[in-house]
Design an enzyme around this catalytic site. Structure first.
Site, PDB file in Angstrom:
ATOM      1  N   ALA A  11      -4.139  -6.882 -12.763  1.00 38.99           N
ATOM      2  CA  ALA A  11      -4.980  -7.612 -11.646  1.00 38.99           C
ATOM      3  C   ALA A  11      -3.893  -8.192 -10.695  1.00 38.99           C
ATOM      4  O   ALA A  11      -4.557  -9.258 -10.661  1.00 38.99           O
ATOM      5  CB  ALA A  11      -5.664  -8.229 -12.585  1.00 38.99           C
ATOM      6  N   GLY A  12      -3.086  -7.723  -9.916  1.00 36.35           N
ATOM      7  CA  GLY A  12      -2.654  -8.067  -8.932  1.00 36.35           C
ATOM      8  C   GLY A  12      -3.812  -7.807  -7.754  1.00 36.35           C
ATOM      9  O   GLY A  12      -4.431  -7.310  -7.902  1.00 36.35           O
ATOM     10  N   GLY A  15      -4.814  -3.798  -7.861  1.00 38.62           N
ATOM     11  CA  GLY A  15      -5.029  -3.515  -9.516  1.00 38.62           C
ATOM     12  C   GLY A  15      -6.978  -4.503  -9.081  1.00 38.62           C
ATOM     13  O   GLY A  15      -7.348  -4.044  -9.494  1.00 38.62           O
ATOM     14  N   ALA A 132      -2.630  -5.863   1.192  1.00 35.43           N
ATOM     15  CA  ALA A 132      -3.766  -6.755  -0.095  1.00 35.43           C
ATOM     16  C   ALA A 132      -3.082  -7.818  -1.048  1.00 35.43           C
ATOM     17  O   ALA A 132      -1.524  -7.602  -0.756  1.00 35.43           O
ATOM     18  CB  ALA A 132      -4.521  -5.801  -1.239  1.00 35.43           C
ATOM     19  N   LYS A 191       6.986   6.481   1.693  1.00 35.77           N
ATOM     20  CA  LYS A 191       7.335   4.873   1.506  1.00 35.77           C
ATOM     21  C   LYS A 191       8.435   4.141   0.781  1.00 35.77           C
ATOM     22  O   LYS A 191       9.244   3.192   1.378  1.00 35.77           O
ATOM     23  CB  LYS A 191       5.612   4.760   0.684  1.00 35.77           C
ATOM     24  N   ASN A 199      12.275  -4.199   2.299  1.00 30.13           N
ATOM     25  CA  ASN A 199      11.808  -4.905   1.731  1.00 30.13           C
ATOM     26  C   ASN A 199      13.265  -5.773   1.828  1.00 30.13           C
ATOM     27  O   ASN A 199      13.824  -7.217   1.067  1.00 30.13           O
ATOM     28  CB  ASN A 199      11.430  -4.616   0.503  1.00 30.13           C
ATOM     29  N   ASN A 209       8.709  -9.555   8.333  1.00 28.53           N
ATOM     30  CA  ASN A 209       9.391  -8.009   8.627  1.00 28.53           C
ATOM     31  C   ASN A 209       9.872  -7.897  10.506  1.00 28.53           C
ATOM     32  O   ASN A 209      10.750  -7.056  11.077  1.00 28.53           O
ATOM     33  CB  ASN A 209       8.375  -7.417   8.547  1.00 28.53           C
ATOM     34  N   SER A 259       7.319  -7.996   0.107  1.00 26.64           N
ATOM     35  CA  SER A 259       6.650  -7.760  -1.504  1.00 26.64           C
ATOM     36  C   SER A 259       7.925  -8.684  -1.809  1.00 26.64           C
ATOM     37  O   SER A 259       8.294  -9.643  -2.949  1.00 26.64           O
ATOM     38  CB  SER A 259       6.956  -6.869  -1.509  1.00 26.64           C
TER      39      SER A 259
END
Ligand code: KPL
Length: 310
Positions: A11-12, A15, A132, A191, A199, A209, A259
């Protein structure tokens, strides 16, 4: 036909976002959380989803491993790549025969590592460009709209038209801008290639970035090495005009901290093994020399411990 009940593992940001939208659409879903303390924290607050039109609350049912065994026929995995095997292991005894499993995460190489755990499963892979992030645990910000694509993990897993439509309709397709692609591997590879540059480079330079604009030679070399690996493994169309695509993402996400930079700064484990690590393993098998990626790998490897799972 009964509605598909999604069990969402992790549930990050992604999710939680999907769980909240599913519940808002009245579609059945259950969040699978890491442990009982996490479940207790979730039950105290539920999910908050912040969008451009406001913040709303959702509280889809949630479970944590405790010896009970819900029957899981549709599993959506949104854990980070490095936590997936352990997270899936917690729920293996609940998976129905022929379970449909969707892996929606950054990086490559997870599906291969799951094949012995998931014999008989129908495996799908997905990728999303929605922005997100988590303002706090269970508080998700849907910062930017994008696209989401799903497709079979390999050519042996076939979904007929009815199954495809049913799967797409069981997810919040409109808000996710969800589509099907039988060659999802190419989208994932593209991707992956972009992430393999942005990254680790932002994580080693400790920069946002957009600041990569100051390092065009590094970006060019990393991009060229990836193209050589892609050619060698039959993914040449995935890297068409790669450098241009990297700059587009750099500019579109200029203010973001990648990230991986966020994970390194917070002392968490990173997706390095499923980005640069995976790339270097493919390169070694294909006999392609990748000095710039090897240097990034060496620089970041010590920062990649067991870390914490979100
Ligand atoms: O996907 C990303 C990430 O941070 O993981 C990019 C596209 C690099 C945006 O920051």
């Amino acid at each position: 036909m009964t509605a598909i009940h999604w069990h969402i593992l992790g549930a990050g940001a992604i999710g939680g976002l999907i769980g909240a939208y599913l519940q808002r659409a009245g579609q059945p879903c259950t969040l699978l959380l890491r442990d009982q303390p996490t479940l207790a924290r979730y039950r105290a607050c539920g999910l908050s989803l912040e969008t451009q039109t406001g913040t709303w609350h959702a509280a889809p049912p949630a479970l944590a491993p405790d010896g009970t065994a819900p029957r899981i026929a549709h599993l959506l995995v949104t854990t980070k790549a490095q936590h997936t095997q352990t997270a899936v292991a917690d729920w293996l005894h609940c998976l129905a025969p022929g379970v449909t499993v969707v892996l929606l995460q950054n990086g490559l190489g997870v599906a291969e590592r799951l094949t012995s755990q998931l014999t008989g499963a129908r495996l799908l892979l997905g990728t999303t460009t929605h922005g997100a992030w988590r303002r706090a645990p269970f508080h998700i910000v849907h910062a930017g709209s994008g696209e989401t694509w799903l497709g079979p993990a390999d050519a042996h897993t076939v979904f007929d038209d009815t199954e495809r439509q049913r799967l797409l309709a069981s997810l919040p397709a409109a808000v996710l801008n969800l589509h099907w692609d039988d060659r999802i591997d190419q989208r994932l590879w593209r991707k992956f290639a972009i992430n393999c540059v942005i990254n680790p480079l932002t994580a080693t330079l400790r920069c946002r970035n957009g600041e990569l604009r100051r390092h065009p030679e590094k970006v060019a070399q990393l991009g060229a090495e990836i193209c050589a690996v892609a050619e060698a493994v039959g993914q040449h169309s995935a890297v068409h005009a790669l450098e241009h695509a990297i700059w587009q993402v750099v500019d579109a996400t200029a203010a973001n901290r990648s990230s991986m930079l966020q994970d390194v700064s917070a002392g968490r484990s990173t997706e390095l093994e499923f980005m640069t690590g995976h790339l270097l393993r493919l390169a070694a098998q294909a006999g392609v020399h990748c000095p710039a990626h090897s240097a990034l790998y060496r620089a970041l490897r010590p920062a990649t411990g067991a870390g914490t799972r979100c």
